[in-house]
Design an enzyme around this catalytic site. Structure first.
Site, mmCIF file in Angstrom:
data_model
loop_
_atom_site.group_PDB
_atom_site.id
_atom_site.type_symbol
_atom_site.label_atom_id
_atom_site.label_comp_id
_atom_site.label_asym_id
_atom_site.label_seq_id
_atom_site.Cartn_x
_atom_site.Cartn_y
_atom_site.Cartn_z
ATOM 1 C CB ALA A 1 0.879 -7.146 -14.029
ATOM 2 N N GLY B 1 5.018 -5.247 -11.709
ATOM 3 C CA GLY B 1 5.565 -5.465 -12.628
ATOM 4 C C GLY B 1 6.439 -4.178 -13.669
ATOM 5 C CD GLU C 1 8.212 -7.673 -10.830
ATOM 6 O OE1 GLU C 1 7.347 -8.202 -11.046
ATOM 7 O OE2 GLU C 1 7.578 -9.200 -9.990
ATOM 8 C CD GLU D 1 3.550 -7.185 -7.268
ATOM 9 O OE1 GLU D 1 3.757 -6.557 -5.910
ATOM 10 O OE2 GLU D 1 4.487 -7.114 -8.291
HETATM 11 N N1 CO8 Z 1 -3.105 -1.637 -13.831
HETATM 12 C C1 CO8 Z 1 -4.015 -1.393 -14.140
HETATM 13 N N2 CO8 Z 1 -4.542 1.092 -14.358
HETATM 14 C C2 CO8 Z 1 -3.786 0.866 -13.281
HETATM 15 C C3 CO8 Z 1 -2.585 0.768 -12.878
HETATM 16 C C4 CO8 Z 1 -2.316 -0.952 -13.068
HETATM 17 N N3 CO8 Z 1 -1.773 -1.598 -12.332
HETATM 18 N N4 CO8 Z 1 -1.930 1.576 -12.481
HETATM 19 C C5 CO8 Z 1 -3.060 2.976 -12.220
HETATM 20 N N5 CO8 Z 1 -4.156 2.638 -13.255
HETATM 21 C C6 CO8 Z 1 -4.763 2.991 -14.313
HETATM 22 C C7 CO8 Z 1 -5.917 3.627 -13.083
HETATM 23 O O1 CO8 Z 1 -7.283 2.811 -12.350
HETATM 24 C C8 CO8 Z 1 -6.352 5.369 -13.207
HETATM 25 O O2 CO8 Z 1 -7.706 4.902 -14.390
HETATM 26 P P1 CO8 Z 1 -8.627 5.692 -14.354
HETATM 27 O O3 CO8 Z 1 -8.524 6.866 -14.946
HETATM 28 O O4 CO8 Z 1 -8.931 4.283 -15.835
HETATM 29 O O5 CO8 Z 1 -9.849 5.452 -13.304
HETATM 30 C C9 CO8 Z 1 -4.987 5.687 -14.372
HETATM 31 O O6 CO8 Z 1 -4.513 4.153 -13.897
HETATM 32 C C10 CO8 Z 1 -5.120 6.056 -13.395
HETATM 33 O O7 CO8 Z 1 -4.387 5.977 -12.286
HETATM 34 P P2 CO8 Z 1 -4.370 6.363 -10.162
HETATM 35 O O8 CO8 Z 1 -6.110 7.899 -10.642
HETATM 36 O O9 CO8 Z 1 -5.009 6.149 -9.475
HETATM 37 O O10 CO8 Z 1 -3.276 7.654 -10.379
HETATM 38 P P3 CO8 Z 1 -3.258 8.078 -8.896
HETATM 39 O O11 CO8 Z 1 -1.960 8.987 -8.892
HETATM 40 O O12 CO8 Z 1 -3.807 8.305 -7.452
HETATM 41 O O13 CO8 Z 1 -2.589 6.685 -8.062
HETATM 42 C C11 CO8 Z 1 -0.975 4.846 -8.179
HETATM 43 C C12 CO8 Z 1 -1.224 5.706 -8.772
HETATM 44 C C13 CO8 Z 1 -0.308 5.124 -6.900
HETATM 45 C C14 CO8 Z 1 0.067 4.399 -8.971
HETATM 46 C C15 CO8 Z 1 -1.667 3.522 -8.152
HETATM 47 O O14 CO8 Z 1 -2.616 3.888 -9.759
HETATM 48 C C16 CO8 Z 1 -1.672 2.119 -7.975
HETATM 49 O O15 CO8 Z 1 -1.771 2.142 -7.288
HETATM 50 N N6 CO8 Z 1 -1.904 1.495 -9.177
HETATM 51 C C17 CO8 Z 1 -1.699 0.090 -9.276
HETATM 52 C C18 CO8 Z 1 0.117 -0.539 -8.662
HETATM 53 C C19 CO8 Z 1 -0.528 -1.631 -8.366
HETATM 54 O O16 CO8 Z 1 -0.893 -1.947 -7.580
HETATM 55 N N7 CO8 Z 1 0.637 -2.356 -9.058
HETATM 56 C C20 CO8 Z 1 0.732 -3.985 -9.317
HETATM 57 C C21 CO8 Z 1 0.559 -4.561 -9.995
HETATM 58 S S1 CO8 Z 1 -0.004 -6.585 -9.902
HETATM 59 C C22 CO8 Z 1 1.021 -6.911 -10.626
HETATM 60 O O17 CO8 Z 1 2.698 -5.959 -11.448
HETATM 61 C C23 CO8 Z 1 2.320 -7.899 -10.552
HETATM 62 C C24 CO8 Z 1 3.236 -8.133 -11.935
HETATM 63 C C25 CO8 Z 1 3.884 -9.690 -11.877
HETATM 64 C C26 CO8 Z 1 3.011 -10.389 -13.260
HETATM 65 C C27 CO8 Z 1 3.530 -11.321 -13.441
HETATM 66 C C28 CO8 Z 1 3.209 -11.984 -14.141
HETATM 67 C C29 CO8 Z 1 3.692 -13.793 -14.281
#
Ligand code: CO8
Length: 258
Positions: free
Chosen positions: A65, A109, A112, A132
Protein backbone atom coordinates in the site's frame (compact mmCIF):
# COMPACT_ATOMS: atom_id res chain seq x y z
CA UNK A 1 -12.87 3.76 -19.74
CA UNK A 2 -9.52 5.58 -19.48
CA UNK A 3 -7.44 4.56 -16.49
CA UNK A 4 -4.38 6.36 -15.15
CA UNK A 5 -2.83 3.80 -12.81
CA UNK A 6 -3.52 0.56 -14.66
CA UNK A 7 -3.44 -0.64 -18.28
CA UNK A 8 -6.12 -3.05 -19.50
CA UNK A 9 -5.77 -5.17 -22.62
CA UNK A 10 -8.27 -7.75 -23.85
CA UNK A 11 -6.98 -10.33 -26.30
CA UNK A 12 -8.21 -13.78 -27.22
CA UNK A 13 -10.62 -14.08 -24.24
CA UNK A 14 -8.00 -12.91 -21.71
CA UNK A 15 -8.08 -9.53 -19.96
CA UNK A 16 -4.64 -8.50 -18.74
CA UNK A 17 -4.59 -5.75 -16.13
CA UNK A 18 -1.13 -4.23 -15.62
CA UNK A 19 -0.55 -2.17 -12.48
CA UNK A 20 1.16 0.98 -13.68
CA UNK A 21 2.61 3.34 -11.09
CA UNK A 22 6.27 2.83 -12.00
CA UNK A 23 7.55 5.75 -9.89
CA UNK A 24 6.19 4.13 -6.73
CA UNK A 25 6.83 0.47 -7.62
CA UNK A 26 3.08 0.10 -8.21
CA UNK A 27 2.22 0.99 -4.61
CA UNK A 28 -1.52 0.65 -4.08
CA UNK A 29 -3.29 3.96 -3.50
CA UNK A 30 -7.00 4.81 -3.50
CA UNK A 31 -7.03 5.58 -7.23
CA UNK A 32 -5.25 2.37 -8.25
CA UNK A 33 -7.45 0.20 -6.04
CA UNK A 34 -10.62 1.82 -7.32
CA UNK A 35 -9.50 1.56 -10.98
CA UNK A 36 -8.47 -2.06 -10.45
CA UNK A 37 -11.81 -2.96 -8.88
CA UNK A 38 -13.65 -1.21 -11.70
CA UNK A 39 -11.57 -2.92 -14.43
CA UNK A 40 -12.11 -6.34 -12.89
CA UNK A 41 -15.86 -5.75 -12.66
CA UNK A 42 -15.84 -4.67 -16.32
CA UNK A 43 -13.94 -7.85 -17.24
CA UNK A 44 -16.52 -9.86 -15.28
CA UNK A 45 -19.30 -8.19 -17.28
CA UNK A 46 -17.54 -8.53 -20.66
CA UNK A 47 -18.75 -11.69 -22.39
CA UNK A 48 -15.57 -11.87 -24.47
CA UNK A 49 -13.41 -12.24 -21.34
CA UNK A 50 -13.04 -15.75 -19.91
CA UNK A 51 -9.99 -15.31 -17.70
CA UNK A 52 -8.14 -12.37 -16.12
CA UNK A 53 -4.46 -11.76 -15.39
CA UNK A 54 -3.19 -9.14 -12.95
CA UNK A 55 0.47 -8.26 -13.39
CA UNK A 56 2.96 -5.47 -12.67
CA UNK A 57 6.40 -4.57 -13.98
CA UNK A 58 9.58 -6.63 -14.02
CA UNK A 59 10.76 -4.84 -10.87
CA UNK A 60 7.53 -4.86 -8.90
CA UNK A 61 4.14 -6.51 -8.94
CA UNK A 62 3.31 -4.03 -6.14
CA UNK A 63 5.55 -2.91 -3.26
CA UNK A 64 2.60 -2.55 -0.89
CA UNK A 65 0.00 0.00 0.00
CA UNK A 66 1.17 3.55 -0.66
CA UNK A 67 3.07 4.60 2.45
CA UNK A 68 2.95 8.30 1.49
CA UNK A 69 -0.84 8.09 1.28
CA UNK A 70 -1.14 6.28 4.62
CA UNK A 71 1.40 8.31 6.58
CA UNK A 72 -0.89 11.18 7.62
CA UNK A 73 -3.94 9.06 8.37
CA UNK A 74 -5.35 8.97 11.88
CA UNK A 75 -7.18 6.01 13.39
CA UNK A 76 -10.45 7.80 12.64
CA UNK A 77 -9.47 8.31 8.97
CA UNK A 78 -8.51 4.66 8.55
CA UNK A 79 -11.48 3.27 10.47
CA UNK A 80 -14.19 5.60 9.16
CA UNK A 81 -12.80 5.57 5.62
CA UNK A 82 -12.63 1.74 5.76
CA UNK A 83 -9.42 1.88 3.70
CA UNK A 84 -9.48 -0.50 0.68
CA UNK A 85 -12.42 -2.55 2.01
CA UNK A 86 -15.02 -1.74 -0.70
CA UNK A 87 -12.41 -2.30 -3.43
CA UNK A 88 -11.20 -5.64 -2.05
CA UNK A 89 -14.80 -6.78 -1.57
CA UNK A 90 -15.48 -5.87 -5.20
CA UNK A 91 -12.39 -7.79 -6.38
CA UNK A 92 -13.44 -10.86 -4.38
CA UNK A 93 -16.89 -10.80 -6.02
CA UNK A 94 -15.40 -11.46 -9.49
CA UNK A 95 -16.48 -14.98 -10.50
CA UNK A 96 -14.13 -15.43 -13.45
CA UNK A 97 -10.68 -16.81 -12.63
CA UNK A 98 -7.91 -14.32 -11.87
CA UNK A 99 -4.23 -15.24 -12.21
CA UNK A 100 -1.57 -13.09 -10.53
CA UNK A 101 1.59 -12.93 -12.67
CA UNK A 102 4.23 -11.70 -10.23
CA UNK A 103 7.70 -10.45 -11.03
CA UNK A 104 9.91 -8.59 -8.56
CA UNK A 105 8.44 -7.26 -5.33
CA UNK A 106 5.05 -8.39 -4.05
CA UNK A 107 5.14 -6.85 -0.59
CA UNK A 108 2.52 -5.96 1.99
CA UNK A 109 -0.70 -5.13 0.13
CA UNK A 110 1.01 -6.36 -3.07
CA UNK A 111 1.47 -9.85 -1.63
CA UNK A 112 -2.07 -9.67 -0.25
CA UNK A 113 -3.48 -8.66 -3.65
CA UNK A 114 -1.65 -11.59 -5.28
CA UNK A 115 -3.14 -13.93 -2.66
CA UNK A 116 -6.63 -12.58 -3.43
CA UNK A 117 -6.19 -13.90 -6.97
CA UNK A 118 -7.03 -17.53 -7.69
CA UNK A 119 -3.46 -18.62 -8.22
CA UNK A 120 -0.03 -17.07 -8.56
CA UNK A 121 2.53 -17.69 -11.27
CA UNK A 122 5.80 -15.90 -10.53
CA UNK A 123 9.12 -15.20 -12.14
CA UNK A 124 12.41 -16.37 -10.66
CA UNK A 125 13.02 -12.77 -9.52
CA UNK A 126 9.87 -12.57 -7.38
CA UNK A 127 10.10 -11.55 -3.74
CA UNK A 128 7.12 -11.90 -1.42
CA UNK A 129 6.85 -10.33 2.00
CA UNK A 130 4.68 -8.81 4.71
CA UNK A 131 7.03 -6.06 5.95
CA UNK A 132 4.32 -3.91 7.59
CA UNK A 133 5.90 -4.64 10.97
CA UNK A 134 8.83 -2.42 9.93
CA UNK A 135 6.37 0.48 9.58
CA UNK A 136 4.89 0.02 13.05
CA UNK A 137 1.70 -1.60 11.75
CA UNK A 138 0.55 -5.04 10.61
CA UNK A 139 -0.89 -6.52 7.43
CA UNK A 140 -4.43 -5.28 6.73
CA UNK A 141 -5.90 -7.19 3.78
CA UNK A 142 -5.02 -10.82 4.39
CA UNK A 143 -1.30 -11.05 5.24
CA UNK A 144 -1.92 -12.69 8.62
CA UNK A 145 -4.95 -14.68 7.45
CA UNK A 146 -4.61 -15.86 3.84
CA UNK A 147 -0.84 -16.31 4.15
CA UNK A 148 -1.31 -18.49 7.25
CA UNK A 149 -3.84 -20.69 5.49
CA UNK A 150 -1.57 -20.99 2.45
CA UNK A 151 1.92 -21.49 3.94
CA UNK A 152 1.06 -22.51 7.53
CA UNK A 153 1.59 -20.85 10.89
CA UNK A 154 5.35 -21.07 11.19
CA UNK A 155 6.23 -19.36 7.92
CA UNK A 156 3.37 -16.86 8.22
CA UNK A 157 4.57 -15.86 11.70
CA UNK A 158 8.17 -15.65 10.45
CA UNK A 159 7.20 -13.43 7.48
CA UNK A 160 4.88 -11.16 9.49
CA UNK A 161 7.11 -10.89 12.57
CA UNK A 162 10.52 -10.44 10.92
CA UNK A 163 9.31 -8.74 7.73
CA UNK A 164 11.76 -10.85 5.73
CA UNK A 165 11.18 -11.55 2.02
CA UNK A 166 10.57 -14.98 0.52
CA UNK A 167 12.17 -15.72 -2.85
CA UNK A 168 10.50 -17.60 -5.72
CA UNK A 169 12.00 -20.98 -4.80
CA UNK A 170 10.76 -20.76 -1.23
CA UNK A 171 7.38 -19.45 -2.42
CA UNK A 172 6.91 -22.45 -4.69
CA UNK A 173 8.13 -24.87 -2.00
CA UNK A 174 5.63 -23.35 0.44
CA UNK A 175 2.66 -23.55 -1.92
CA UNK A 176 2.29 -19.77 -2.22
CA UNK A 177 2.80 -19.93 -6.00
CA UNK A 178 1.85 -22.63 -8.46
CA UNK A 179 4.67 -22.14 -10.98
CA UNK A 180 8.02 -20.33 -11.25
CA UNK A 181 9.30 -19.34 -14.69
CA UNK A 182 12.17 -17.21 -16.03
CA UNK A 183 11.32 -13.51 -15.84
CA UNK A 184 11.09 -13.04 -19.62
CA UNK A 185 8.60 -15.92 -19.90
CA UNK A 186 6.23 -14.76 -17.15
CA UNK A 187 3.47 -13.23 -19.26
CA UNK A 188 3.71 -15.97 -21.87
CA UNK A 189 3.23 -18.61 -19.16
CA UNK A 190 0.35 -16.74 -17.48
CA UNK A 191 -1.34 -16.06 -20.81
CA UNK A 192 -0.94 -19.72 -21.81
CA UNK A 193 -2.61 -20.79 -18.55
CA UNK A 194 -5.39 -18.21 -19.03
CA UNK A 195 -6.04 -19.38 -22.59
CA UNK A 196 -6.18 -23.01 -21.50
CA UNK A 197 -8.80 -22.04 -18.88
CA UNK A 198 -10.69 -20.05 -21.54
CA UNK A 199 -11.24 -23.24 -23.55
CA UNK A 200 -13.17 -24.91 -20.73
CA UNK A 201 -16.87 -24.59 -19.98
CA UNK A 202 -17.30 -21.32 -18.10
CA UNK A 203 -19.86 -23.00 -15.85
CA UNK A 204 -17.34 -25.62 -14.65
CA UNK A 205 -14.67 -22.94 -14.33
CA UNK A 206 -16.84 -20.79 -12.08
CA UNK A 207 -17.84 -23.83 -10.02
CA UNK A 208 -14.16 -24.73 -9.49
CA UNK A 209 -13.41 -21.18 -8.33
CA UNK A 210 -16.32 -21.21 -5.90
CA UNK A 211 -15.62 -24.70 -4.59
CA UNK A 212 -11.87 -24.24 -4.01
CA UNK A 213 -12.47 -20.87 -2.32
CA UNK A 214 -15.12 -22.50 -0.15
CA UNK A 215 -12.44 -24.86 1.20
CA UNK A 216 -11.04 -21.82 3.02
CA UNK A 217 -14.39 -20.80 4.48
CA UNK A 218 -16.27 -23.88 5.70
CA UNK A 219 -15.53 -27.18 7.51
CA UNK A 220 -14.44 -30.11 5.30
CA UNK A 221 -17.78 -31.90 5.57
CA UNK A 222 -19.66 -28.83 4.27
CA UNK A 223 -17.10 -28.24 1.54
CA UNK A 224 -17.35 -31.85 0.36
CA UNK A 225 -21.14 -31.62 0.33
CA UNK A 226 -20.99 -28.40 -1.74
CA UNK A 227 -18.56 -30.04 -4.18
CA UNK A 228 -20.74 -33.17 -4.55
CA UNK A 229 -23.91 -31.17 -5.10
CA UNK A 230 -22.21 -29.00 -7.71
CA UNK A 231 -20.87 -32.15 -9.40
CA UNK A 232 -24.42 -33.52 -9.52
CA UNK A 233 -25.78 -30.19 -10.79
CA UNK A 234 -23.36 -30.10 -13.72
CA UNK A 235 -25.14 -33.15 -15.19
CA UNK A 236 -27.92 -30.70 -16.04
CA UNK A 237 -25.65 -28.85 -18.48
CA UNK A 238 -25.17 -29.37 -22.21
CA UNK A 239 -21.43 -28.98 -21.63
CA UNK A 240 -21.36 -32.19 -19.56
CA UNK A 241 -22.93 -34.12 -22.46
CA UNK A 242 -20.54 -32.43 -24.89
CA UNK A 243 -17.42 -33.02 -22.76
CA UNK A 244 -18.07 -36.68 -22.07
CA UNK A 245 -19.35 -37.30 -25.61
CA UNK A 246 -16.27 -35.67 -27.14
CA UNK A 247 -13.96 -37.83 -25.02
CA UNK A 248 -15.68 -41.04 -26.08
CA UNK A 249 -15.82 -39.93 -29.73
CA UNK A 250 -12.10 -39.01 -29.56
CA UNK A 251 -12.57 -35.37 -30.60
CA UNK A 252 -12.05 -31.92 -29.04
CA UNK A 253 -14.98 -30.74 -26.94
CA UNK A 254 -16.79 -27.59 -28.09
CA UNK A 255 -18.16 -26.04 -24.92
CA UNK A 256 -20.96 -23.48 -25.17
CA UNK A 257 -21.34 -22.49 -21.51
CA UNK A 258 -24.80 -24.02 -21.42
N1 CO8 B 1 4.57 3.17 -0.94
C1 CO8 B 1 4.93 4.33 -1.52
N2 CO8 B 1 6.06 4.47 -2.26
C2 CO8 B 1 6.84 3.37 -2.40
C3 CO8 B 1 6.52 2.13 -1.82
C4 CO8 B 1 5.31 2.05 -1.07
N3 CO8 B 1 4.88 0.92 -0.50
N4 CO8 B 1 7.46 1.24 -2.14
C5 CO8 B 1 8.36 1.90 -2.89
N5 CO8 B 1 7.99 3.18 -3.06
C6 CO8 B 1 8.69 4.24 -3.80
C7 CO8 B 1 9.91 4.72 -3.08
O1 CO8 B 1 9.55 5.67 -2.09
C8 CO8 B 1 10.72 5.29 -4.21
O2 CO8 B 1 10.21 6.56 -4.53
P1 CO8 B 1 11.23 7.81 -4.84
O3 CO8 B 1 12.01 7.35 -6.05
O4 CO8 B 1 10.33 8.95 -5.12
O5 CO8 B 1 12.10 7.93 -3.64
C9 CO8 B 1 10.40 4.38 -5.37
O6 CO8 B 1 9.19 3.71 -5.02
C10 CO8 B 1 11.46 3.32 -5.59
O7 CO8 B 1 11.66 2.64 -4.36
P2 CO8 B 1 13.11 2.46 -3.71
O8 CO8 B 1 14.02 3.57 -4.08
O9 CO8 B 1 12.91 2.21 -2.25
O10 CO8 B 1 13.58 1.14 -4.47
P3 CO8 B 1 14.59 0.03 -3.95
O11 CO8 B 1 14.86 -0.85 -5.10
O12 CO8 B 1 15.74 0.64 -3.26
O13 CO8 B 1 13.77 -0.79 -2.83
C11 CO8 B 1 11.84 -1.92 -1.93
C12 CO8 B 1 12.65 -1.53 -3.19
C13 CO8 B 1 12.65 -2.91 -1.08
C14 CO8 B 1 10.56 -2.59 -2.40
C15 CO8 B 1 11.54 -0.66 -1.09
O14 CO8 B 1 10.97 0.34 -1.95
C16 CO8 B 1 10.57 -0.89 0.04
O15 CO8 B 1 10.95 -1.43 1.06
N6 CO8 B 1 9.28 -0.46 -0.14
C17 CO8 B 1 8.29 -0.50 0.89
C18 CO8 B 1 7.79 -1.93 1.09
C19 CO8 B 1 6.76 -1.96 2.19
O16 CO8 B 1 7.01 -1.65 3.33
N7 CO8 B 1 5.52 -2.40 1.85
C20 CO8 B 1 4.43 -2.50 2.79
C21 CO8 B 1 3.62 -1.25 2.78
S1 CO8 B 1 2.32 -1.24 4.00
C22 CO8 B 1 1.13 -2.19 3.31
O17 CO8 B 1 1.24 -2.69 2.22
C23 CO8 B 1 -0.13 -2.39 4.10
C24 CO8 B 1 -1.15 -3.15 3.27
C25 CO8 B 1 -2.44 -3.25 4.01
C26 CO8 B 1 -3.40 -2.13 3.62
C27 CO8 B 1 -4.65 -2.44 4.35
C28 CO8 B 1 -5.68 -1.41 4.27
C29 CO8 B 1 -6.89 -1.85 5.10
Amino acid sequence: MAYETIIVEVDNHVATVTLNRPDALNALNDQLMSELAEALTAAQDNEKVRCIIITGSEKAFAAGADIAMMREKSFVDAFSGDLFTPETDQILRVRKPIIAAVSGYALGGGCELAMMCDFIICSDTAKFGQPEINLGVVAGIGGTQRLTRIVGKSKAMDMNLTGRFMDATEAERSGLVSRVVPCKKLLEEATGAAQKISEKSMISVMVVKEAVNRAYEVPLREGLLFERRMFHALFATEDQAEGMGAFLEKREAQFRDK
